[in-house]
Write an enzyme that holds these catalytic residues in place. Structure first.
Site, short mmCIF file in Angstrom:
data_model
loop_
_atom_site.label_atom_id
_atom_site.label_comp_id
_atom_site.label_asym_id
_atom_site.label_seq_id
_atom_site.Cartn_x
_atom_site.Cartn_y
_atom_site.Cartn_z
N LYS A 1 41.40 45.31 32.06
CA LYS A 1 40.26 44.42 31.81
C LYS A 1 38.96 45.20 31.92
O LYS A 1 38.73 45.91 32.89
CB LYS A 1 40.24 43.29 32.85
N HIS B 1 27.61 39.64 49.00
CA HIS B 1 28.56 40.69 49.40
C HIS B 1 27.97 41.56 50.52
O HIS B 1 28.65 41.86 51.50
CB HIS B 1 28.86 41.64 48.22
N ARG C 1 31.91 30.97 51.13
CA ARG C 1 30.67 30.24 50.83
C ARG C 1 30.84 28.75 51.04
O ARG C 1 29.88 28.03 51.23
CB ARG C 1 30.25 30.50 49.37
N SER D 1 28.84 37.09 41.45
CA SER D 1 28.56 38.08 40.40
C SER D 1 28.50 37.41 39.03
O SER D 1 27.63 37.73 38.21
CB SER D 1 29.63 39.17 40.39
O1 PNS Z 1 35.45 39.85 43.82
P1 PNS Z 1 36.71 39.13 43.47
O2 PNS Z 1 36.98 39.21 41.99
O3 PNS Z 1 36.76 37.74 44.01
O4 PNS Z 1 37.89 39.96 44.20
C1 PNS Z 1 39.23 39.55 44.11
C2 PNS Z 1 40.17 40.60 44.72
C3 PNS Z 1 39.99 41.93 44.01
C4 PNS Z 1 39.84 40.75 46.18
C5 PNS Z 1 41.61 40.06 44.54
O5 PNS Z 1 41.84 39.81 43.20
C6 PNS Z 1 42.67 41.01 45.08
O6 PNS Z 1 42.91 41.05 46.26
N1 PNS Z 1 43.28 41.79 44.16
C7 PNS Z 1 44.28 42.78 44.54
C8 PNS Z 1 45.66 42.42 43.98
C9 PNS Z 1 46.48 41.67 45.02
O7 PNS Z 1 46.71 42.16 46.12
N2 PNS Z 1 46.91 40.45 44.63
C10 PNS Z 1 47.71 39.60 45.49
C11 PNS Z 1 46.84 38.76 46.42
S1 PNS Z 1 47.88 37.69 47.37
#
Ligand code: PNS
Length: 169
Positions: free
Chosen positions: A44, A20, A94, A131
């Site tokens: 969650k 990150h 990645r 993570s």
């Molecule tokens: O670190 P992560 O868990 O891969 O992050 C995922 C994250 C938080 C970037 C993704 O889940 C997200 O964008 N969530 C926001 C909700 C949203 O906008 N969902 C629609 C995406 S098309």
């Protein structure tokens, strides 16, 4: 005056890893300002609370002045971008599994609001770092040094020890 170029680096950051940090600092070299958006689902429970995730990010990014960290609960990423005035989202890739997942997300975000997603190739030194893998390896006694900041490693080991203590009770 020309408009500030601002991007969002979104994630759960539970916890932040060197992968990150590589993407965030590279984005900071490309944009006037980077907003690191800690997005979480209030329903969650993560390993770390949101305040702790932000604190660990703050410590890791203290030397990068054009980065700020903000937490958002139960929000669409495109709404977060609009709220902070960001024209783009920056994400690291990645490999092809990340690309397969991220492409429709980027297309949906552009469909919803016109916001663009910029992909940065992940540094191969961190291609195996996530993570969730970090937490699994640490919980089973593996060495995670060099893959997360020292503060994150210490916080994770403390969390694991306190979980082990409560399991013994
Ligand atoms: O670190 P992560 O868990 O891969 O992050 C995922 C994250 C938080 C970037 C993704 O889940 C997200 O964008 N969530 C926001 C909700 C949203 O906008 N969902 C629609 C995406 S098309």
């Amino acid at each position: 005056m020309s408009q500030q170029r601002r991007c969002v680096c979104p994630g759960s950051y539970d916890p932040v890893t060197m992968g990150h940090l590589d993407v965030i600092t590279r984005a900071a070299a490309l944009y006037d300002e980077v907003v690191v958006a800690v997005l979480h689902n209030p329903a969650k429970r993560g390993t770390f609370g949101v305040d702790e995730r932000v604190k660990l990010l703050d410590a890791a990014l203290a030397g990068t002045p054009n980065v700020r960290i903000e937490a958002f609960a139960g929000r669409l990423l495109v709404d977060v971008c609009r709220e902070v005035g960001a024209q783009s989202i920056v994400k690291g890739l990645r490999g092809d599994t990340d690309f397969a997942y991220e492409l429709p997300v980027a297309q949906m975000n552009r469909h919803l609001s016109g916001v663009e997603t910029v992909f940065l190739p992940g540094d191969p030194r961190f291609g195996h770092v996530s993570s969730s893998l970090i937490k699994e390896v640490a919980a089973l006694g593996g060495d995670i040094s060099g893959l997360v900041p020292d503060e994150v490693r210490a916080a994770l080991l403390a969390r694991i020890q306190s979980q082990e203590r409560s399991a013994d009770l």
